[in-house]
Write a protein that holds these residues in place. Structure first.
Motif, short mmCIF file in Angstrom:
data_model
loop_
_atom_site.label_atom_id
_atom_site.label_comp_id
_atom_site.label_asym_id
_atom_site.label_seq_id
_atom_site.Cartn_x
_atom_site.Cartn_y
_atom_site.Cartn_z
N ASN A 20 3.92 11.46 0.86
CA ASN A 20 4.08 10.07 1.29
C ASN A 20 5.51 9.77 1.69
OD1 ASN A 20 3.08 7.38 1.70
ND2 ASN A 20 4.06 6.78 -0.22
N LEU A 67 -1.87 7.63 2.19
CA LEU A 67 -2.70 6.71 1.42
C LEU A 67 -4.10 7.27 1.23
CD1 LEU A 67 -3.37 3.93 0.14
CD2 LEU A 67 -3.83 3.10 2.46
N THR A 99 0.66 4.04 -2.98
CA THR A 99 0.35 5.46 -2.76
C THR A 99 1.18 6.35 -3.67
OG1 THR A 99 -0.17 4.97 -0.44
CG2 THR A 99 0.25 7.27 -1.01
N ASN A 100 2.48 6.05 -3.78
CA ASN A 100 3.33 6.83 -4.70
C ASN A 100 2.84 6.72 -6.13
OD1 ASN A 100 5.12 7.74 -2.70
ND2 ASN A 100 6.36 5.89 -2.84
N LEU A 130 0.82 -1.21 0.00
CA LEU A 130 0.00 0.00 0.00
C LEU A 130 0.86 1.26 0.00
CD1 LEU A 130 -2.79 -1.04 2.53
CD2 LEU A 130 -2.93 -0.94 0.03
N SER A 133 -4.16 10.25 -1.12
CA SER A 133 -4.11 9.86 -2.53
C SER A 133 -5.49 9.42 -3.03
CB SER A 133 -3.09 8.73 -2.73
OG SER A 133 -3.54 7.51 -2.15
N SER A 154 -1.97 0.73 -9.57
CA SER A 154 -0.99 1.11 -8.54
C SER A 154 -0.80 -0.02 -7.53
CB SER A 154 -1.45 2.38 -7.82
OG SER A 154 -1.53 3.47 -8.70
N VAL A 204 3.57 2.68 5.60
CA VAL A 204 2.33 3.19 5.05
C VAL A 204 1.70 4.16 6.04
CG1 VAL A 204 0.98 1.21 5.90
CG2 VAL A 204 0.12 2.58 3.99
#
Length: 367
Positions: free
Chosen positions: A267, A206, A64-65, A60, A209, A306, A202
């Motif tokens: 992040n 998250l 996110t990136n 996760l 995003s 992703s 993480v």
């Protein structure tokens, strides 16, 4: 369904799945060539990504990136712009995040710093994308060339700043000082102690995003500006005839694209590292191109793509550890094959799928 068109569930579901299956079949052949069992490799890859709490957390975190950089590329795609400068825009965006944290972390709690860090990352990323957007709109300089060059300029600029300006006195590491608690996003393992996420980094980014995905969907499909962006991307001549300014759309779209890429720094910089490090982008901006292509430019598709690339990153590391003959370089090959089939060979299977559905639609009409 008109001739040559596909239902949305095929366009956004079946075709990406076919490309992904083809990529994994070729990857399996590569694993066979080195004398390993592809099914065993898949088992360790999936287990490393989803089989235990810490693996899920890292998956996760990487996802996110990719959501931020994938959204950045997708917004530009909708305007017919190929922004491959997400790496540089994310890098400079991280500088904006770091400056906000360095200025506020000792005086206010994290939830006060966070909005300024988000604005800083978005503003710096947008500013870095503004110049290529302006050159494309006003001077005709191709956006691909200028964004490539600006990636290298961003890298050199950040090396100089981290080595000579932002590095703390007496430190040998090219990075800023560590942020105090007021400049650190809370980790999900602290926010939700009931969930086993191990020591994964993480964090709250998250959810930021995911909010960005909703906002991009609203922008592109529910606003006048989004309609103008899509119209310009599909038919620039018709857009000009309708009174849409190419200069305005190009510049605004690149600003939004750069802002989304710059927010990736939330992040990494404010979330995982709690400092600005050299090369923290680690190629995420380039992978965002494949994420946007595989997700067909739609936020839901980008989230799924992703997560897939997050699984490849985290599961690949576990795979390389459990089966030493499959080295880290082999994992990069597998990732490259997925990018190849999702990006460069995106339309390889389309003619056959279109022909099948046209035949199916014809038979249905006759019946």
């Amino acid at each position: 369904m008109t001739k040559g068109q596909l239902p949305n569930w095929v366009e956004y579901g079946v075709l990406p799945a076919i490309n992904l299956i083809a990529a994994f079949l070729v990857s399996g052949a590569v694993v066979l060539l080195i004398g390993e069992n592809p099914l065993e490799a898949v088992k360790w890859l999936v287990w490393g990504a989803l089989g235990y709490g810490e693996g899920v957390g890292f998956t996760l975190f990487y996802a996110t990136n990719f959501i931020f950089t994938g959204l950045a590329v997708a917004v530009a795609f909708h305007a017919g712009l190929f922004n491959i400068g997400g790496e540089g825009q994310a890098y400079v965006g991280g500088l904006g995040v770091a400056l906000a944290c360095l200025a506020m972390d000792q005086y206010v709690p994290w939830y006060v710093t966070m909005p300024f860090a988000i604005l800083g990352g978005a503003a710096f990323g947008a500013g870095w994308a503004l110049i290529p957007g302006y050159l494309q709109a006003k001077r005709g300089s191709h956006i691909v060339i200028t964004t490539i060059m600006f990636n290298f300029i961003a890298s050199s600029l950040m090396v100089y700043l981290l080595a000579n300006v932002l590095r703390p006195q007496g430190s040998m590491q090219p990075s800023t000082r560590g942020f105090e608690e007021g400049g650190q996003l809370p980790l999900l393992r602290h926010m939700f102690p009931g969930f086993d996420l191990g020591q994964s980094p993480v964090n709250l980014a998250l959810f930021i995003s995911l909010v960005a995905c909703v906002l991009v969907w609203l922008l592109i499909w529910r606003t006048k500006l989004g309609y103008e962006i899509r119209t310009f991307g599909q038919n620039p001549s018709a857009a000009v005839y309708a009174g849409i300014s190419p200069v305005r759309i190009t510049v605004i779209t690149m600003l939004i694209s750069g802002a989304l890429a710059g927010m990736m720094g939330i992040n990494e910089v404010m979330g995982a590292q709690a400092r600005l490090l050299l090369d923290f982008t680690a190629g995420y901006g380039f992978v965002g191109i494949a994420v946007a292509l595989m997700g067909r430019g739609h936020p839901i598709g980008i989230i799924l793509a992703s997560v897939l690339f997050g699984m490849l990153y985290q599961g690949g590391a576990e795979l390389a550890f459990e089966i030493p003959t499959i080295t880290r370089d082999m994992i990069v090959v597998i990732q490259a094959l997925v990018i190849l089939f999702a990006g460069a060979l995106e339309y390889m299977f389309r003619p056959a799928v279109v022909a099948f559905f046209n035949q199916f639609a014809g038979e249905k009409a006759v019946a």
